[in-house]
Scaffold this active site. Sequence first.
Site, PDB file in Angstrom:
ATOM      1  N   HIS A   1       3.342  -7.089   6.289  1.00  0.00           N
ATOM      2  CA  HIS A   1       4.181  -6.962   7.483  1.00  0.00           C
ATOM      3  C   HIS A   1       5.638  -6.633   7.157  1.00  0.00           C
ATOM      4  CE1 HIS A   1       1.244  -8.256  10.534  1.00  0.00           C
ATOM      5  NE2 HIS A   1       0.682  -8.830   9.495  1.00  0.00           N
TER       6      HIS A   1
ATOM      7  N   ASP B   1      13.664  -3.703   7.780  1.00  0.00           N
ATOM      8  CA  ASP B   1      12.654  -4.391   8.582  1.00  0.00           C
ATOM      9  C   ASP B   1      11.327  -3.672   8.372  1.00  0.00           C
ATOM     10  OD1 ASP B   1      11.830  -6.312  10.427  1.00  0.00           O
ATOM     11  OD2 ASP B   1      13.541  -5.921  11.746  1.00  0.00           O
TER      12      ASP B   1
END
Length: 464
Positions: free
Chosen positions: A153, A361
């Site tokens: 992730h 991110d």
Amino acid sequence: MSRLIVISNRVSAGGGAQGGLAVALSAALREHGGIWFGWSGNETSEFTGHINMERIDGVTTATIDLEEQDIEEYYDGYANRTLWPLFHYRIDLAEYERSFADGYRRANERFAETALPLIEPNDLVWVQDYHMFPLGRELRARGVENRIGFFLHIPWPPRRLLATLPEARALTESLLAYNLIGFHTDEWLQSFGDYVSHELGGTIDDDGWLTVGERRLRLIACPVGIDAKEFAALAASEKARETYERVRVSAVGRTLIVGVDRLDYSKGLEERFLGYERFLTEHPEERKEVTLLQIAPPSRGTVDSYQRIRSNLEGLAGRINGAHAGLDWVPIRYVNQGYTRDMLAGVYRASKVGLVTPLRDGMNLVAKEYVAAQDPDDPGVLILSRFAGAAEQMPEALLVNPHSAEEISDALGRAIRMPREERIRRWRALMNGVEEQDVMWWSKRFTDALQDCQQPTCGTMERI
Ligand code: GDG
């Protein structure tokens, strides 16, 4: 259809406060049948491997408690103080301690040992995220021959940064035990490929098949999405409408700019505040016409670097407000607490600008939620960091370098003045993507690709 065993650090099936990811994994588990296994979040004085089984909203969960030492070394230590900063390019914050690496290995062995009896021969096993890199190898070592997939992730860092981690090679090699590895973007996939080809002599073909010695596994870029329909419905709920009104009234006609982030140094909050301050200085005519509302619920409060960022931000918000505020106006409203998802939807909708500027991110779901919550006839403008994984899918946002106060300031000026037709055109394109590549699309794409992988033979696995 094969059963699905999802394994992740935390298990969050059921309850109204679920995030989009938990919703998707729960939906996939309901469709396939199966079990969601992981840590309960609780501490026990002595690890027993006792599994607590529950049935929550049609999903079977299986959780175990961990000892204090495991939590300190595996979770607070290796996961949050070593891997998280390193994988977000912050080697200045990464702590390399042998005891952390040992605790991480031990916790993964414990997860494998306890998950083992839950896995039946034809099950698909889907391991989530950086807490569990070596879990696939630990399962193979215990004779599991099933298809096992892994999804990361967060970003995969560049080869030369990863090389600073003492266990870099062993950790990467352990990933070869999986049949399928998913990343959010091509960029993270290529970084992984770069490490594997330089350090392990691997080759990758055009379809993403990686060969290292006798191991063959597949790599895919599979960007996670949100449950767009659910989020749009949340934005239309009573609670969202109420929150929308409250926020609009409190803005007294000013343009609201919103940021929503877990309080984390990867999210670029200090740089964001400085970019906003630059905007106030460069556009005196806009002063008092804008307000930045930053929602930042604290996370991982036991880790020093998180305490530091919290006090730095408080200091910065105080300084900026002190320098620019007037009798009836403060430039930054900095809120250190979380809100329910329906309230967040109302806040997003009330905000004419969504300011999402992480320094790094893996994906960033706030960018997608902001888009999904907008009024189609009068949508707001998304300003998005080029260094968020989401930027690959969202080129119609105003993309900025989050380190540059000037770029943030310019983008704010452009967003605030953007004509309605242009806002609608950009938003429509963004919303199409958010709707098409939603979280169900993500989980189906990954599980389909895993189903298509050939089951490895035991002989090949013994050589890992
Ligand atoms: C990791 C990766 C990747 C935030 N404040 C509140 C609240 N939130 C919710 C948001 C959003 C979620 O938290 C944050 O998701 P992000 O994707 O933005 O970031 P991470 O937590 O760092 O997640 C990231 C993600 O995994 C999925 O793969 O996109 O790159 O770092 O859903 O809405 N939720 C509530 N109250 C708050 O105050 N209820």
